[in-house]
Design a protein around this motif. Structure first.
Motif, PDB file in Angstrom:
ATOM      1  N   PHE A 123     -11.171   0.473  -2.263  1.00 59.07           N
ATOM      2  CA  PHE A 123     -11.296   2.048  -2.201  1.00 59.07           C
ATOM      3  C   PHE A 123     -11.419   2.429  -3.629  1.00 59.07           C
ATOM      4  CE2 PHE A 123     -10.085   6.111  -1.092  1.00 59.07           C
ATOM      5  CZ  PHE A 123      -9.048   6.462  -1.837  1.00 59.07           C
ATOM      6  N   TYR A 170      -9.814  10.697   2.482  1.00 61.45           N
ATOM      7  CA  TYR A 170     -10.581  10.892   1.635  1.00 61.45           C
ATOM      8  C   TYR A 170     -11.901  10.802   1.858  1.00 61.45           C
ATOM      9  CZ  TYR A 170     -12.444   9.983  -3.131  1.00 61.45           C
ATOM     10  OH  TYR A 170     -13.167  10.089  -4.205  1.00 61.45           O
ATOM     11  N   LEU A 173      -4.574  -5.845  12.543  1.00 62.97           N
ATOM     12  CA  LEU A 173      -5.861  -5.555  11.642  1.00 62.97           C
ATOM     13  C   LEU A 173      -6.994  -6.156  12.415  1.00 62.97           C
ATOM     14  CD1 LEU A 173      -4.501  -6.831   8.197  1.00 62.97           C
ATOM     15  CD2 LEU A 173      -4.771  -4.611   9.041  1.00 62.97           C
ATOM     16  N   ASP A 224      -8.634  -2.647   6.261  1.00 65.52           N
ATOM     17  CA  ASP A 224      -7.375  -2.011   6.708  1.00 65.52           C
ATOM     18  C   ASP A 224      -7.657  -0.759   7.196  1.00 65.52           C
ATOM     19  OD1 ASP A 224      -4.425  -1.426   4.756  1.00 65.52           O
ATOM     20  OD2 ASP A 224      -4.895  -1.181   6.983  1.00 65.52           O
ATOM     21  N   TYR A 242      -5.418   1.201   8.627  1.00 67.73           N
ATOM     22  CA  TYR A 242      -4.206   1.627   8.418  1.00 67.73           C
ATOM     23  C   TYR A 242      -3.795   2.483   6.957  1.00 67.73           C
ATOM     24  CZ  TYR A 242      -3.193  -0.599  12.788  1.00 67.73           C
ATOM     25  OH  TYR A 242      -3.245  -0.864  13.914  1.00 67.73           O
ATOM     26  N   PHE A 243      -5.271   2.377   6.245  1.00 67.99           N
ATOM     27  CA  PHE A 243      -5.177   2.708   4.873  1.00 67.99           C
ATOM     28  C   PHE A 243      -5.406   4.501   5.109  1.00 67.99           C
ATOM     29  CE2 PHE A 243      -5.099   3.522   0.821  1.00 67.99           C
ATOM     30  CZ  PHE A 243      -5.806   2.835  -0.163  1.00 67.99           C
ATOM     31  N   SER A 282      -4.771   7.187   3.461  1.00 68.57           N
ATOM     32  CA  SER A 282      -5.482   7.908   2.506  1.00 68.57           C
ATOM     33  C   SER A 282      -6.983   7.724   2.187  1.00 68.57           C
ATOM     34  CB  SER A 282      -4.613   7.705   0.876  1.00 68.57           C
ATOM     35  OG  SER A 282      -3.465   8.031   1.030  1.00 68.57           O
ATOM     36  N   ASP A 291       0.994  11.252   1.164  1.00 65.25           N
ATOM     37  CA  ASP A 291      -0.204  10.266   0.616  1.00 65.25           C
ATOM     38  C   ASP A 291      -1.617  10.906   1.207  1.00 65.25           C
ATOM     39  OD1 ASP A 291      -0.467   7.741   3.567  1.00 65.25           O
ATOM     40  OD2 ASP A 291       0.170   9.951   3.444  1.00 65.25           O
ATOM     41  N   ASP A 350       0.811  -7.755   4.855  1.00 74.02           N
ATOM     42  CA  ASP A 350      -0.635  -7.194   4.963  1.00 74.02           C
ATOM     43  C   ASP A 350      -0.782  -6.142   5.946  1.00 74.02           C
ATOM     44  OD1 ASP A 350      -3.704  -9.313   5.225  1.00 74.02           O
ATOM     45  OD2 ASP A 350      -2.929  -7.825   3.507  1.00 74.02           O
ATOM     46  N   ARG A 376       0.985   2.548  -3.545  1.00 77.09           N
ATOM     47  CA  ARG A 376       0.395   1.312  -2.622  1.00 77.09           C
ATOM     48  C   ARG A 376      -0.513   0.188  -3.268  1.00 77.09           C
ATOM     49  NH1 ARG A 376      -2.779   1.113   2.887  1.00 77.09           N
ATOM     50  NH2 ARG A 376      -4.117  -0.603   2.110  1.00 77.09           N
ATOM     51  N   ARG A 401      -5.523  -8.822   2.753  1.00 75.57           N
ATOM     52  CA  ARG A 401      -6.538  -7.922   3.231  1.00 75.57           C
ATOM     53  C   ARG A 401      -6.110  -6.571   2.632  1.00 75.57           C
ATOM     54  NH1 ARG A 401      -8.347  -8.979   9.254  1.00 75.57           N
ATOM     55  NH2 ARG A 401      -9.167  -6.963   9.083  1.00 75.57           N
ATOM     56  N   ARG A 402      -4.818  -6.176   2.775  1.00 74.22           N
ATOM     57  CA  ARG A 402      -4.304  -4.863   2.148  1.00 74.22           C
ATOM     58  C   ARG A 402      -5.001  -4.720   0.640  1.00 74.22           C
ATOM     59  NH1 ARG A 402       0.391  -0.941   3.419  1.00 74.22           N
ATOM     60  NH2 ARG A 402       0.832  -0.826   1.374  1.00 74.22           N
ATOM     61  N   LEU A 403      -4.462  -5.900  -0.030  1.00 74.17           N
ATOM     62  CA  LEU A 403      -4.835  -5.519  -1.470  1.00 74.17           C
ATOM     63  C   LEU A 403      -6.261  -5.417  -1.634  1.00 74.17           C
ATOM     64  CD1 LEU A 403      -4.083  -5.945  -4.278  1.00 74.17           C
ATOM     65  CD2 LEU A 403      -4.373  -8.338  -4.045  1.00 74.17           C
ATOM     66  N   ALA A 440      -8.461  -4.224   0.472  1.00 73.01           N
ATOM     67  CA  ALA A 440      -8.851  -2.764   0.721  1.00 73.01           C
ATOM     68  C   ALA A 440      -8.586  -1.892  -0.279  1.00 73.01           C
ATOM     69  CB  ALA A 440      -7.898  -2.470   2.372  1.00 73.01           C
ATOM     70  N   ASP A 441      -7.256  -1.883  -1.070  1.00 68.33           N
ATOM     71  CA  ASP A 441      -7.272  -1.229  -2.021  1.00 68.33           C
ATOM     72  C   ASP A 441      -8.138  -1.289  -3.184  1.00 68.33           C
ATOM     73  OD1 ASP A 441      -3.539  -1.700  -2.229  1.00 68.33           O
ATOM     74  OD2 ASP A 441      -4.725  -0.648  -0.753  1.00 68.33           O
TER      75      ASP A 441
END
Lengths: 255, 246, 247
Positions: free
Chosen positions: C65, C131, C32, C122, C124-125, C127, C193, A217, A52, C57-59, C61-62
């Motif tokens: 995390f 976690y 989102l 995010d 929808y993350f 994991s 995941d 995204d 990911r 945003r996804r990046l 969020a990574d």
């Protein structure tokens, strides 16, 4: 039809070659390679979320590099030829201005596609090296990124027709990019705001909505981006608008 | 319209509007110019800086539109595609993409003039021979000297075989040998039956190559002299020019 | 005289079709959460703005995390007043807080805000949500906060069944029937995941419930696939124990 497209394709082919041979294109490509491979560190830190992290980093980076290149290429496509007077060599020939503009725009779109394809190849090789495979949504995200880049390219192209410098065209391009990603929020705020709502609503109507194309995204989410049948006409409307605007400004311009 | 005329100016005027705060400022670059250019002659445009030489050339090349009067080139409006197909224009200090080789640049401009690949390839080779660039075909344009760049500029103006060739300061920045070579090329064009219009600051160059010289001052034609006139005058073209502009 | 203003005005008309399509696109809402709901954490407002402005945003969020995992994976700072206060007394069950890392108990006062931040960017993350909630519920012994994280995640992403499963499992964690918790968690644990920590917890609960076969299967999966060396080694040791006991 031939009289319209034939010179356009000749200009496009020549301009595409210029873009691909441009030292900035090479620099962007090299920089992308370095950053893509440095994302290995992010992948390692993400532990069991390596795939990911690598995918997200790579897609974001490819789009950002593409943005930087497209804004630069669009801002200088015509202005550089005006500054060097190369445009005299074109317009003293039987090249209609509308064909010339179309050729220039198509060349930037093509160069963006080449840049994305080259960086995607690098990125995919990294993913495969780490034991992950790019999948359908990955390539769909790239396609939507390309559409976004073509819209911003066409807008910067249009702005460059009246802007006083290439730098100001580029700055306006980056501002439009950021505003376009806030489009849904602007609509929401317009609905919630009292007095200033009409201004926000006007702003929301005037900027392209880049969230429609932001497939990367929300890769695993249904409804993450507008479906292709809606996204394509929307993109085409902005291409056409920018092209028409550029033509309206160039058709009687004297050099 | 005189059938023997390659170009005709009839009461032509051109006003530029310079952007200023408030209203744009008009600048009359060319005023009520009327003269013709005969087919097959070499016509020189002579004048001080700002006299209107480049403006007249751009009007002929279809890059500008007259504000008043008319311009006809080879019987048509210079902005018509057909007229442009038969015209070649060399601007002052031409620029070409540095990473190209000369043949690539010429092939591009040939294609823009409507030549297909089959016709363009031999035309490019031929024009490179003619202007003396054939030995430098393998070099990139970034390696070209000023003289070579001017030759390339002339080549792009000739590659599609135009009937009318417009050269703006073709000898600008050239060394004496390059100037001589350029002169030979220009007179060669007349022998091919082409009409040549060139501008220059150099009175001696025009004396050697032109059949006729139109003298401009502050946008107007102040004199038009045949070559016989300055050859028969002590002091030559320079004396005639000084008398005309003062 | 040419009129650039007139040309400009004429040119703008070409944008009318695109502008006409914009209201049609207005009802489109990205899945989102709205930007206004992202609460700032660790002076990260500029980063959040960048995340939205560049559609990344996804990046981000990574990245947040990763920060959460690093935060939880390092020793608590005794210079943090909240941490000193917490360590000043014992827990009711007699356990003692450790300062250290390695998924031990501790205060980790920024754990929940960091988790929420990832969720706001995010939801929808999966994991990250699993976690956070599992760490809170099973390692940090804070099931109420685990429920808060999961409830927010479900509010944002109501169709994510993993969140419902874990919420139910956390709800059962106070009860004496570990088998029911295992039943709820097994479908989550089977996802590729799923956080290793949750797999480990499920295996432990399976053993408590007497379901050694399930426990062995989970440990086998961990031994082969867990990217964390410690978990993989632990799983191998547990598998050996189970195999010895089975003989």
């Amino acid at each position: 039809m031939k009289a319209f497209f034939s010179p356009a394709l000749r200009v496009a082919s020549h301009s595409l070659r210029l873009h691909l041979r441009d030292r900035f294109f090479g620099l962007f490509l090299l920089f992308s390679l370095l950053l893509i491979y440095s994302s290995l560190l992010v992948g390692v830190m993400a532990v069991y979320q390596e795939r990911r992290a690598l995918v997200d980093f790579g897609l974001a980076l490819m789009e950002l590099m593409g943005l930087a290149f497209c804004v630069y290429a669009s801002a200088t496509a015509v202005s550089s030829e005006v500054e060097t007077k190369t445009i005299y060599l074109v317009f003293s020939r039987p090249v209609p201005r509308h064909s010339y503009l179309l050729g220039k725009m198509l060349a930037v779109f093509g160069a963006a596609a080449v840049l994305l394809a080259a960086t995607a190849l690098m990125h995919s090789s990294l993913l495969l090296l780490r034991g992950h495979a790019p999948d359908g949504p990955y390539f769909a995200a790239l396609a939507y990124s390309w559409l976004k880049l073509t819209i911003i390219s066409s807008l910067v192209f249009a702005v460059s027709m009246f802007s006083t410098s290439s730098l100001s065209s580029m700055v306006i391009g980056f501002i439009l990019w950021m505003l376009g990603h806030f489009a849904p929020e602007t609509v929401l705020m317009a609905a919630q705001a009292a007095g200033e709502g009409s201004l926000l609503e006007l702003l929301a109507r005037l900027i392209p909505n880049f969230q429609l194309f932001n497939f990367k995204d929300a890769l695993d989410v249904r409804g993450a981006a507008a479906p292709p049948l809606a996204a394509l006409p929307y993109a085409a409307a902005w291409w056409a608008g920018s092209y028409g605007f550029a033509w309206a400004l160039l058709r009687r311009k004297e050099f | 319209m005189n059938r023997a005329a390659a170009v005709e100016f009839d009461g032509t005027g051109k006003i530029y509007y310079l952007p200023r705060l408030g209203r744009p400022q008009p600048l009359e670059a060319v005023k009520d110019v009327s003269f013709g250019i005969r087919r097959g002659e070499i016509l020189g445009l002579l004048g001080l800086n700002g006299a209107g030489k480049t403006t007249l050339m751009k009007l002929m090349a279809g890059l500008l539109s007259p504000t008043s009067g008319s311009v006809r080139v080879l019987g048509s409006d210079p902005r018509d595609p057909e007229s442009r197909r038969r015209t070649g224009f060399l601007p002052e200090l031409p620029y070409f993409y540095p990473r190209y080789r000369p043949a690539e640049a010429l092939a591009y401009y040939a294609s823009l003039s409507g030549m297909d690949r089959a016709a363009a390839a031999p035309a490019v080779s031929s024009v490179m021979e003619k202007v003396g660039l054939a030995p430098h075909a393998g070099k990139r344009i970034s390696e070209f000297s000023k003289g070579m760049m001017q030759r390339l500029g002339l080549a792009q103006a000739l590659v599609h075989g135009p009937d009318l060739v417009i050269l703006d300061e073709p000898a600008s920045g050239l060394d004496p040998i390059a100037i001589h070579d350029m002169r030979v090329l220009i007179t060669g064009l007349r022998e091919e039956g082409r009409t040549v219009v060139l501008s220059s600051h150099s009175i001696s160059e025009l004396e050697k190559v032109a059949d006729r010289v139109v003298m401009l001052s502050r946008g107007s034609v102040v004199s038009c002299v045949e070559s016989g006139a300055w050859r028969g005058t002590e002091g030559g073209l320079e004396k005639l020019f000084m008398e005309a502009v003062r | 005289m040419l009129s650039p203003a007139k040309d400009l005005a004429a040119g703008l008309l070409f944008f009318l079709p695109a502008l006409a399509l914009n209201p049609l696109a207005a009802p489109y809402r990205p899945p989102l959460p709205p930007v206004g709901e992202i609460e700032e954490v660790r002076r990260g407002a500029a980063e959040d703005a960048a995340a939205v402005s560049f559609g990344a945003r996804r990046l981000f969020a990574d990245l947040w995390f990763i920060r959460l995992m690093q935060y939880y994976g390092t020793r608590e700072s005794v210079h943090d007043e909240r941490v000193r206060e917490h360590h000043a007394h014992h827990h009711a069950d007699g356990s003692v807080c450790h300062h250290g890392a390695g998924w031990e108990k501790g205060l980790y006062p920024e754990f929940v805000p960091l988790s929420f931040h990832v969720l706001h960017l995010d939801p929808y993350f999966h994991s990250a949500v699993l976690y956070s909630a599992a760490s809170l519920a099973y390692n940090l012994d804070r099931p109420a906060e685990a429920r808060e994280v999961l409830e927010l995640a479900i509010e944002r992403a109501p169709r994510e069944w993993r969140y419902h499963s874990l919420l139910a499992a956390v709800g059962y964690s106070g009860e004496t029937d570990p088998a029911e918790i295992v039943r709820l968690l097994l479908p989550v644990v089977r996802q590729p995941d799923c956080p290793t920590m949750l797999k480990n917890q499920t295996a432990f609960l399976s053993k408590r419930a007497g379901d050694y076969a399930t426990a062995a299967a989970i440990y086998r999966d961990m031994a082969e696939n867990a990217p964390e060396k410690e978990y993989a080694e632990r799983a191998r040791r547990e598998l050996e124990k189970l195999e010895t006991e089975a003989r």
